[in-house]
Motif scaffolding. Structure first.
Motif, mmCIF file in Angstrom:
data_model
loop_
_atom_site.group_PDB
_atom_site.id
_atom_site.type_symbol
_atom_site.label_atom_id
_atom_site.label_comp_id
_atom_site.label_asym_id
_atom_site.label_seq_id
_atom_site.Cartn_x
_atom_site.Cartn_y
_atom_site.Cartn_z
ATOM 1 N N GLU A 42 0.853 -1.183 0.000
ATOM 2 C CA GLU A 42 0.000 0.000 0.000
ATOM 3 C C GLU A 42 0.889 1.232 0.000
ATOM 4 O OE1 GLU A 42 -3.630 0.844 2.722
ATOM 5 O OE2 GLU A 42 -1.854 1.214 3.930
ATOM 6 N N ARG A 43 0.427 2.302 -0.615
ATOM 7 C CA ARG A 43 1.116 3.579 -0.576
ATOM 8 C C ARG A 43 0.241 4.552 0.185
ATOM 9 N NH1 ARG A 43 -1.120 7.670 -1.776
ATOM 10 N NH2 ARG A 43 -1.726 7.107 -3.857
ATOM 11 N N ALA A 44 0.791 5.224 1.174
ATOM 12 C CA ALA A 44 0.055 6.226 1.946
ATOM 13 C C ALA A 44 0.788 7.560 1.845
ATOM 14 C CB ALA A 44 -0.055 5.805 3.404
ATOM 15 N N MET A 45 0.038 8.637 1.646
ATOM 16 C CA MET A 45 0.620 9.988 1.625
ATOM 17 C C MET A 45 -0.107 10.837 2.650
ATOM 18 S SD MET A 45 1.189 10.856 -2.401
ATOM 19 C CE MET A 45 1.986 12.410 -2.054
ATOM 20 N N TYR A 46 0.660 11.619 3.370
ATOM 21 C CA TYR A 46 0.088 12.522 4.369
ATOM 22 C C TYR A 46 0.617 13.922 4.141
ATOM 23 C CZ TYR A 46 -1.080 8.141 6.520
ATOM 24 O OH TYR A 46 -1.585 6.887 6.736
ATOM 25 N N PHE A 47 -0.246 14.875 4.359
ATOM 26 C CA PHE A 47 0.160 16.277 4.260
ATOM 27 C C PHE A 47 -0.570 17.036 5.347
ATOM 28 C CE2 PHE A 47 -2.505 14.671 0.865
ATOM 29 C CZ PHE A 47 -3.705 15.322 1.033
ATOM 30 N N GLY A 48 0.115 17.998 5.915
ATOM 31 C CA GLY A 48 -0.503 18.746 7.001
ATOM 32 C C GLY A 48 0.531 19.429 7.857
ATOM 33 N N ALA A 49 0.226 19.578 9.132
ATOM 34 C CA ALA A 49 1.070 20.288 10.110
ATOM 35 C C ALA A 49 1.187 21.752 9.710
ATOM 36 C CB ALA A 49 2.405 19.599 10.267
ATOM 37 N N SER A 50 2.349 22.218 9.323
ATOM 38 C CA SER A 50 2.519 23.635 8.993
ATOM 39 C C SER A 50 2.390 23.886 7.498
ATOM 40 C CB SER A 50 3.886 24.113 9.491
ATOM 41 O OG SER A 50 4.906 23.390 8.822
ATOM 42 N N ARG A 51 1.646 23.055 6.812
ATOM 43 C CA ARG A 51 1.469 23.198 5.370
ATOM 44 C C ARG A 51 0.159 23.930 5.084
ATOM 45 N NH1 ARG A 51 3.311 17.536 6.381
ATOM 46 N NH2 ARG A 51 5.522 17.669 6.006
ATOM 47 N N PHE A 52 -0.214 24.022 3.825
ATOM 48 C CA PHE A 52 -1.419 24.757 3.440
ATOM 49 C C PHE A 52 -2.712 24.043 3.823
ATOM 50 C CE2 PHE A 52 1.653 26.219 0.127
ATOM 51 C CZ PHE A 52 1.777 27.506 0.614
ATOM 52 N N TRP A 53 -2.682 22.725 3.924
ATOM 53 C CA TRP A 53 -3.874 21.956 4.245
ATOM 54 C C TRP A 53 -3.450 20.684 4.984
ATOM 55 C CZ3 TRP A 53 -1.659 22.464 -0.488
ATOM 56 C CH2 TRP A 53 -1.167 21.318 -1.086
ATOM 57 N N ASP A 54 -4.389 20.045 5.641
ATOM 58 C CA ASP A 54 -4.135 18.797 6.351
ATOM 59 C C ASP A 54 -4.916 17.676 5.697
ATOM 60 O OD1 ASP A 54 -2.559 20.034 8.279
ATOM 61 O OD2 ASP A 54 -4.243 20.412 9.602
ATOM 62 N N GLU A 78 8.547 19.302 0.591
ATOM 63 C CA GLU A 78 8.078 20.238 1.604
ATOM 64 C C GLU A 78 6.646 19.978 2.052
ATOM 65 O OE1 GLU A 78 7.842 25.078 2.162
ATOM 66 O OE2 GLU A 78 8.824 24.223 0.415
ATOM 67 N N TYR A 79 5.788 19.487 1.159
ATOM 68 C CA TYR A 79 4.377 19.344 1.492
ATOM 69 C C TYR A 79 3.900 17.908 1.684
ATOM 70 C CZ TYR A 79 4.281 24.168 -0.040
ATOM 71 O OH TYR A 79 4.529 25.498 -0.173
ATOM 72 N N PHE A 80 4.720 16.914 1.312
ATOM 73 C CA PHE A 80 4.244 15.545 1.299
ATOM 74 C C PHE A 80 5.158 14.605 2.062
ATOM 75 C CE2 PHE A 80 2.912 17.459 -2.733
ATOM 76 C CZ PHE A 80 1.549 17.258 -2.657
ATOM 77 N N ASP A 81 4.575 13.602 2.703
ATOM 78 C CA ASP A 81 5.292 12.479 3.291
ATOM 79 C C ASP A 81 4.673 11.218 2.721
ATOM 80 O OD1 ASP A 81 7.156 13.688 5.102
ATOM 81 O OD2 ASP A 81 5.474 14.178 6.414
ATOM 82 N N SER A 82 5.447 10.435 1.991
ATOM 83 C CA SER A 82 4.967 9.184 1.412
ATOM 84 C C SER A 82 5.559 8.001 2.162
ATOM 85 C CB SER A 82 5.370 9.066 -0.063
ATOM 86 O OG SER A 82 4.661 9.980 -0.844
ATOM 87 N N PHE A 83 4.724 6.994 2.380
ATOM 88 C CA PHE A 83 5.145 5.778 3.057
ATOM 89 C C PHE A 83 4.720 4.583 2.218
ATOM 90 C CE2 PHE A 83 4.521 9.000 6.229
ATOM 91 C CZ PHE A 83 5.595 8.838 7.093
ATOM 92 N N ILE A 84 5.573 3.585 2.145
ATOM 93 C CA ILE A 84 5.221 2.333 1.501
ATOM 94 C C ILE A 84 5.073 1.310 2.614
ATOM 95 C CG2 ILE A 84 5.879 0.543 -0.124
ATOM 96 C CD1 ILE A 84 7.505 3.869 -0.423
#
Length: 105
Positions: A42-54, A78-84
């Protein structure tokens, strides 16, 4: 391409943070997961914290264990964290090879 190999123990899960692989930092990519045993991927992406959106989203390769997976999207920066995420439901270890396909690969 960027290739990394991992061992996934029996009946366990492996999480790989794509942003921890220096050759992928600040890159968009797709990736192939090949395994010596049927696994789940599975691939999961998260964005948030001090970014433009969560937010976040995830994508499974297929709904059952397989030895080959293709994920069409991933990114780090800068805006994305991807995990496999890889799950090995088998009673034996699996050797897993990740091949990341970047813009130049």
């Amino acid at each position: 391409t960027v290739v990394r190999n991992f061992r996934v123990n029996p009946t366990s899960r492996l999480t790989v943070h794509a942003g921890s692989i220096p050759a992928l930092v600040g890159k968009s990519f797709s990736f192939v997961v090949d395994s010596t045993a049927p696994i789940m991927s599975e691939r999961a992406m998260y964005f948030g914290a001090s970014r433009f959106w969560d937010g976040g989203h995830a994508s499974a390769g297929v709904p059952q264990a397989a030895q080959n997976w293709f994920h069409a999207e991933g990114a780090t920066g800068e805006y994305f964290d991807s995990f496999i995420l890889v799950g090995n439901p088998n009673a034996t270890p699996a050797t897993v090879t990740f091949t990341f396909l970047t813009d130049g690969g």
